[in-house]
Design an enzyme around this catalytic site. Structure first.
Site, PDB file in Angstrom:
ATOM      1  CD1 TRP A 565      -2.358  -1.714  -0.150  1.00 18.58           C
ATOM      2  CD2 TRP A 565      -3.179  -1.248   1.869  1.00 18.58           C
ATOM      3  NE1 TRP A 565      -3.495  -2.465   0.005  1.00 18.58           N
ATOM      4  CE2 TRP A 565      -4.020  -2.202   1.233  1.00 18.58           C
ATOM      5  CE3 TRP A 565      -3.496  -0.807   3.142  1.00 18.58           C
ATOM      6  CZ2 TRP A 565      -5.161  -2.710   1.841  1.00 18.58           C
ATOM      7  CZ3 TRP A 565      -4.630  -1.314   3.762  1.00 18.58           C
ATOM      8  CH2 TRP A 565      -5.460  -2.251   3.112  1.00 18.58           C
ATOM      9  CG  HIS A 698     -16.053  -1.233   3.069  1.00 22.17           C
ATOM     10  ND1 HIS A 698     -15.575  -2.403   3.619  1.00 22.17           N
ATOM     11  CD2 HIS A 698     -14.987  -0.415   2.941  1.00 22.17           C
ATOM     12  CE1 HIS A 698     -14.266  -2.288   3.789  1.00 22.17           C
ATOM     13  NE2 HIS A 698     -13.889  -1.099   3.394  1.00 22.17           N
TER      14      HIS A 698
END
Length: 759
Positions: A565, A698
């Site tokens: 990341w 989410h």
């Protein structure tokens, strides 16, 4: 003369205008018409920029209201039944419902786009009847031509890749689904040809993975049908992220052009060109500029590749382009004012890559002498960074070399550690916990901003963080969770937070990229040797533990996730970067244990996304990824419980590697995939602690007790109840307080029911 082209441009805008517009619309602060007007202006700004930079073939329809795979599904009316879609152009309410969920319907599954950190919405074919609801590429082509005079290159996701990424159908039905979809693609392409489009880019990245004879036959059917139906349209069959698996078959498909990745697929694609040549009746789209990395292109090396390709392809059949869409990189280096000069000089974001494309295109037509000065200047910039002190730390390199020569392992196997841990912690059946973060409210974000600006001193900010920890420790106890977390209120991002405290990292001011939907991340830049400098998480975790008698987990991001990341240096192997990170994080794990923290979670959500696309390269990657995790965690006592977490990836092909990580407890996402991961455990026994996430964080919806109970029951058909934990899918940072508390209360109630049922 060679031409230049781009495969796609970042959607988010230099100041994240796109993200801000989406979130304002979702919050009800923008009417739909104004929202669409704002997005149109962002889109036209991006096209105008590419035109000004001299790009010859400018992509259109690469812009999206959320995700390009979801766009393709909506274009063909492929909407799950639960959203009660009634045909025609898909309304925004339904479109965003599929992506984010509604009060009545769960969102569609979200997973990684090949081996990137971009997430796409998985199409659900079950029970749908495809139809061309709206020709989105045509609308994008028409807009660019009418507003800016750009004869654009429409971009579509190819039929085979779309089907391979979809779910909700038996693989034996693939040909039947192609028969349904192919006429719709033909109709869309015919309308584009009638409008005057000359080139169209059809993305088929699935061909860089392992495909068999059946898929080659399907590709021949698809592109043969398109060529016969729309012979006047130049189709660029575009591949990226790796070398093409069946090169000889692919380059002989009946299309006008073939796009190949000569960055991440350089060795394989170049070897194939040397062996098989390149068809004389086709155009080569040469992906020479890295669409995923942030470093300046070594122009001398790129010119060498161009010269070799020139022996197989004349310049008038060559298109110089990015290796993939620039979706994966920030917008511009120009807005970065605080980076060290030697680092900034070696960077190239999207806008700078447009300039590199123009340079290479000029060289492809006029020879390398035409850009000799530019190439020399670029090489000097790259060499300054390579020779810097940050990239040449002997202490780090020697220590990591010594550690990586050993095989890291805990002192006793899990079966023995489990007995010691259970005796120490006395956890009930189905312990409950969360993944780590709690809602970062506007108040939390404002406090951090005031501290960063210097309007709050460190003591005031630390006191504020302690207040937030106190609040959420109390809430967790009231909700009834068994293992608590401190909430991570001091952390902006799970990677950035650690990078700011480790040597070898740099941080941009505006280096944002899209991760999923409006979620943008600002990846750190690993540009030097990574080294531990001071304790990073001990103070807040130790404070949280002092406020409760229940165990509080220490929370770290693992070495592979930090690496995957981040934008990483490209001058040494990724394996070596992973070991440097592991060595630094091991020192933090040991510091937490010394401070009395006996449960430590080392999150590795990004292990799967780093898996190479070529099967022959995967075993080696998994070996050193597992080794890096164990290097981080192996020195703790038997009673110290090591947790880890993974999310939003397909894990069925790496269960053995997950076991080899030897974490005492792992939590894995299952709710968005509607429990499909559980099938992996029906075929593979798993004898370590595990929590399969029982609800999707989410989505703003609050799942009810019955829904979570169903997930628990299904998991317990294949997993040992004595080893099973109950938790959400992921961290709760992006959720609101009320929905978080309500969801966790339902989770604890579902756990209570399960305990009564399985005791």
């Amino acid at each position: 003369m060679a031409q230049s082209s781009l495969l796609g441009y970042p959607r988010i805008g230099a100041d994240r205008e796109w993200k801000k517009a989406l979130e304002a619309f979702w919050a009800g602060k923008l009417e739909e018409a104004e929202f669409l007007d704002r997005l149109r202006e962002i889109r036209l700004t991006h096209l105008r920029k590419q035109k000004e930079k001299g790009i010859d073939l400018i992509p259109v329809n690469d812009f999206s209201l959320y995700d390009h795979v979801l766009d393709t599904a909506a274009m063909f009316g492929i909407v799950p039944k639960r959203f009660r879609y009634e045909g025609g152009a898909v309304p925004l309410s339904v479109y965003y419902g599929i992506a984010r969920g509604t009060k009545e319907a769960a969102a569609s599954e979200m997973t990684k786009w090949f081996n990137t950190n971009y997430h796409y919405i998985v199409p659900e074919l079950d029970g749908t009847e495809p139809a061309l609801t709206e020709n989105k590429p045509l609308l994008a082509y028409r807009e660019a031509k009418e507003k800016l005079g750009i004869d654009g290159k429409p971009v579509l996701l190819g039929p085979l890749t779309f089907l391979k990424l979809a779910k909700g159908y038996d693989k034996a039905e693939t040909d039947a689904w192609l028969e349904r979809l192919l006429p719709l693609y033909v109709r869309a392409l015919r309308e584009l040809a009638l409008e005057g489009a000359r080139w169209v880019q059809i993305d088929e990245p699935i061909v860089v993975t392992r495909i068999g004879d059946e898929d080659v036959r399907r590709l021949q059917t698809i592109y043969g049908t398109i060529a016969a139906a729309v012979p006047e349209l130049n189709v660029m069959l575009q591949t990226y992220f790796e070398s093409v698996d069946r090169y000889a078959d692919i380059v002989n498909l009946p299309v006008r052009g073939i796009g190949l990745d000569f960055v991440h697929g350089l060795s394989g694609n170049l070897a194939a060109v040397r062996k098989h040549g390149f068809p004389a009746d086709k155009v080569l789209g040469a992906g020479l500029i890295d669409g995923r990395g942030i470093w300046k292109a070594p122009l001398g090396e790129k010119l060498d590749v161009l010269e070799e390709l020139g022996r197989h392809v004349e310049s008038d059949r060559l298109i110089v382009q990015s290796s993939c869409s620039l979706l994966h990189v920030p917008v511009t280096v120009a807005s970065e004012k605080k980076l060290p000069a030697e680092l900034k000089g070696a960077l190239a974001f999207a806008d700078e890559k447009l300039e590199e494309l123009a340079l290479l295109t000029r060289a492809a037509s006029s020879g390398r002498a035409a850009i000799a000065d530019d190439a020399e200047r670029s090489e000097r910039d790259v060499q300054k960074l390579r020779q810097s002190a940050e990239r040449n730390r002997a202490d780090v390199q020697q220590a990591v070399a010594k550690l990586s020569a050993q095989e890291p392992a805990r002192s006793r196997p899990f079966s023995e550690r489990r007995i010691a841990q259970q005796e120490k912690w006395r956890q009930p059946l189905f312990p409950t916990t969360t993944i780590g973060s709690f809602p970062q409210s506007a108040e939390v974000r404002k406090a951090r901003q005031l501290w960063r600006k210097g309007e709050w001193d460190g003591e005031r900010y630390a006191a504020f963080i302690r207040e937030q920890i106190d609040l959420w420790i109390k809430l967790q106890e009231e909700i009834g969770l068994d293992v608590l977390v401190h909430g991570e209120f001091e952390r902006t991002d799970m990677v950035e937070f650690f990078g700011e405290k480790l040597a070898g990292f740099a941080f941009t001011q505006n280096g944002w990229v899209q991760s999923y939907g409006s979620r943008c991340v600002k990846p750190p830049v690993i540009y030097g040797d990574v080294a531990f400098e001071r304790a990073m998480t001990v103070e807040e975790t130790k404070y949280a533990q002092s406020r409760t008698s229940r165990p509080v987990k220490g929370m770290l991001t693992g070495p592979i996730t930090i690496m995957n990341w981040s934008f990483v240096r490209d001058d040494i192997p990724r394996e070596r970067i992973a070991y440097q990170l592991a060595y630094a994080l091991r020192q933090e794990v040991e510091a937490l244990e010394r401070a009395g923290i006996g449960m430590i979670q080392v999150d590795e959500p990004a292990v799967r996304e780093g898996l190479p696309l070529k099967e022959q390269d995967q075993a080696d990657y998994l070996t050193w990824a597992v080794k890096a995790f164990r290097m981080t965690t192996c020195t703790v006592r038997d009673t110290t419980q090591i947790h880890t977490h993974m999310c939003y990836c397909e894990f069925h092909d790496m269960i053995d590697s997950i076991k080899a990580m030897d974490a005492d407890v792992i939590s894995i996402e299952t709710s968005r995939s509607h429990g499909e991961l559980i099938h992996s455990f029906e075929e593979n026994t798993y004898k370590l602690g595990i929590g399969l996430g029982v609800y999707d964080i989410h989505s703003p919806r609050v799942p009810d007790v019955e829904e979570m109970s169903g997930m628990i029951d299904r998991a317990l058909r294949v997993l040992d109840p004595q080893l099973f934990w109950i938790n959400p899918d992921c961290g709760l940072k992006t959720r609101g307080r009320e929905e978080t508390v309500a969801s966790l209360r339902n989770m604890v109630e579902a756990t209570r029911i399960a305990r009564a049922k399985y005791a």
